[in-house]
Design a protein around this motif. Structure first.
Motif: not given
Length: 377
Positions: A93-122
């Protein structure tokens, strides 16, 4: 018979190779081609400030900039010339510069069961490749991130050189060997595409950081900072490996069922004059003022869902052979990931012995009304 699988091909014992597109669910993103839109059925949805709203299925738009107008999200037919039929458009809509604590994004959260085989954190964490198509009214360096939903982040950048032109983006990320990555039904990995955020979220691109909530580099394009700016995205794919392979097309029914694990919306279809069209469940009166209607979800949901507020103030339920019973309130009871009771109550008592005879009750809503159930991450 010996068979080996490699990427998009199958090699048999006689060394023959089949590359028919069978991929075995390589894409960890659900609804990456933006074809499923249960909540809005193609209509535009608005997201106000400091709000997180699910738009198309599995996609979460977070908007945290103090401006006077919303960001709108909508399924679109503007697509790359690669066989896609839908994208998602985000319009500022009307543009405005984000403040220091403002966050704007389009996201997808992937369920842990569906990325378990990637072994992140190891020490054996897999390298992953993210690919997608983007189209914007703006040009320049855009950004995105992979995170474990808060404490470990990897920021990447990409360039859109020509306005209102589809650009295919690919980025390869060496898997994180630190941090805690859920492998259950919680949020295991989050993919986000930045729309403009403040300095509190700045990070150096191209490296994992253990500092919380570091999602963007300094100086990336701010969609929320420009009046009427638009950003389209489709063909989002996250896969194991160092190479972006062709987008994985799944059957529509399969993609819908994957989405229904997190959100199930039942729309009342048919002509508005058809008052006898039933909801997908039958129930009975538990009092002269209340009806239980049983719902069985089409798939087992991720967890016990909550009720998405119906799209009308009064949702109507009719007992068999009657059109005079309306519901003033609708709530859930006996809820389980596989189904629930919908409890409907009214200020007007049922007549004709409905309550005492436990007459079966069916739905008779106006066309377009719905009940929704959310088990989103």
């Amino acid at each position: 018979m010996s068979v080996s699988y490699g990427g998009d091909s199958i090699t048999f014992a006689d060394s023959s190779v089949v590359s028919s597109g069978w991929t075995g669910f390589k894409n960890r993103i659900i609804n990456g081609a933006m074809t499923i839109d249960q909540r809005n059925a193609g209509a535009s949805s608005s997201v106000g400030t400091a709000t997180a709203t699910y738009t198309l299925d599995r996609w979460r738009l977070y908007h945290d900039t103090a401006i006077t107008s919303n960001i709108t999200a909508q399924q679109s037919a503007i697509v790359p010339t690669t066989g896609y039929i839908n994208s998602q458009i985000l319009t500022n809509g009307t543009g405005a510069s984000p403040g220091s604590s403002d966050f704007n994004a389009i996201q997808q959260r992937i369920e842990g069961y569906n990325v378990a085989d990637l072994n992140f954190g190891s020490s054996t964490a897999s390298t992953v490749t993210l690919s997608f198509w983007a189209y914007s009214s703006q040009t320049g360096t855009f950004s995105g991130s992979l995170t474990n939903d808060g404490t470990y982040s990897y920021v990447f950048t990409y360039t859109i050189s020509a306005a209102n032109t589809w650009t295919q983006i690919t980025t390869t990320v060496t898997g994180d060997t630190s941090g805690t990555w859920l492998t259950t039904n919680g949020s295991g990995l989050q993919v986000a595409f930045g729309l403009g955020s403040g300095s509190n979220f700045n990070a150096t691109a191209g490296a994992w950081t253990g500092t919380a909530n570091q999602y963007i580099p300094t100086g990336s394009v701010s969609v929320v900072g420009t009046n009427g700016a638009t950003f389209y995205i489709t063909g989002v794919q996250l896969e194991a490996g160092t190479t972006a392979t062709p987008f994985e097309y799944r059957q529509y029914g399969t993609e819908l069922a994957l989405c229904q694990r997190y959100c199930y919306v039942y729309y009342r279809r048919g002509a508005s004059s058809d008052s006898n069209l039933a909801l997908p469940g039958a129930g009975s009166f538990y009092s002269a003022n209340g009806v239980y209607t049983n719902f069985v979800f089409p798939v087992t949901m991720r967890t016990t869902p909550t009720l998405i507020t119906p799209n009308r103030t009064n949702a109507y339920l009719y007992p068999a052979n009657s059109s005079s019973y309306s519901s003033d309130t609708v709530s859930m009871g006996h809820t389980h990931p596989q189904g629930c009771f919908i409890t409907s109550t009214t200020s007007t008592s049922a007549t004709g012995g409905f309550a005492t005879n436990s007459t079966m009750a069916t739905g008779g809503w106006v066309s377009g009304d719905y009940l929704g159930f959310s088990a989103e991450l």
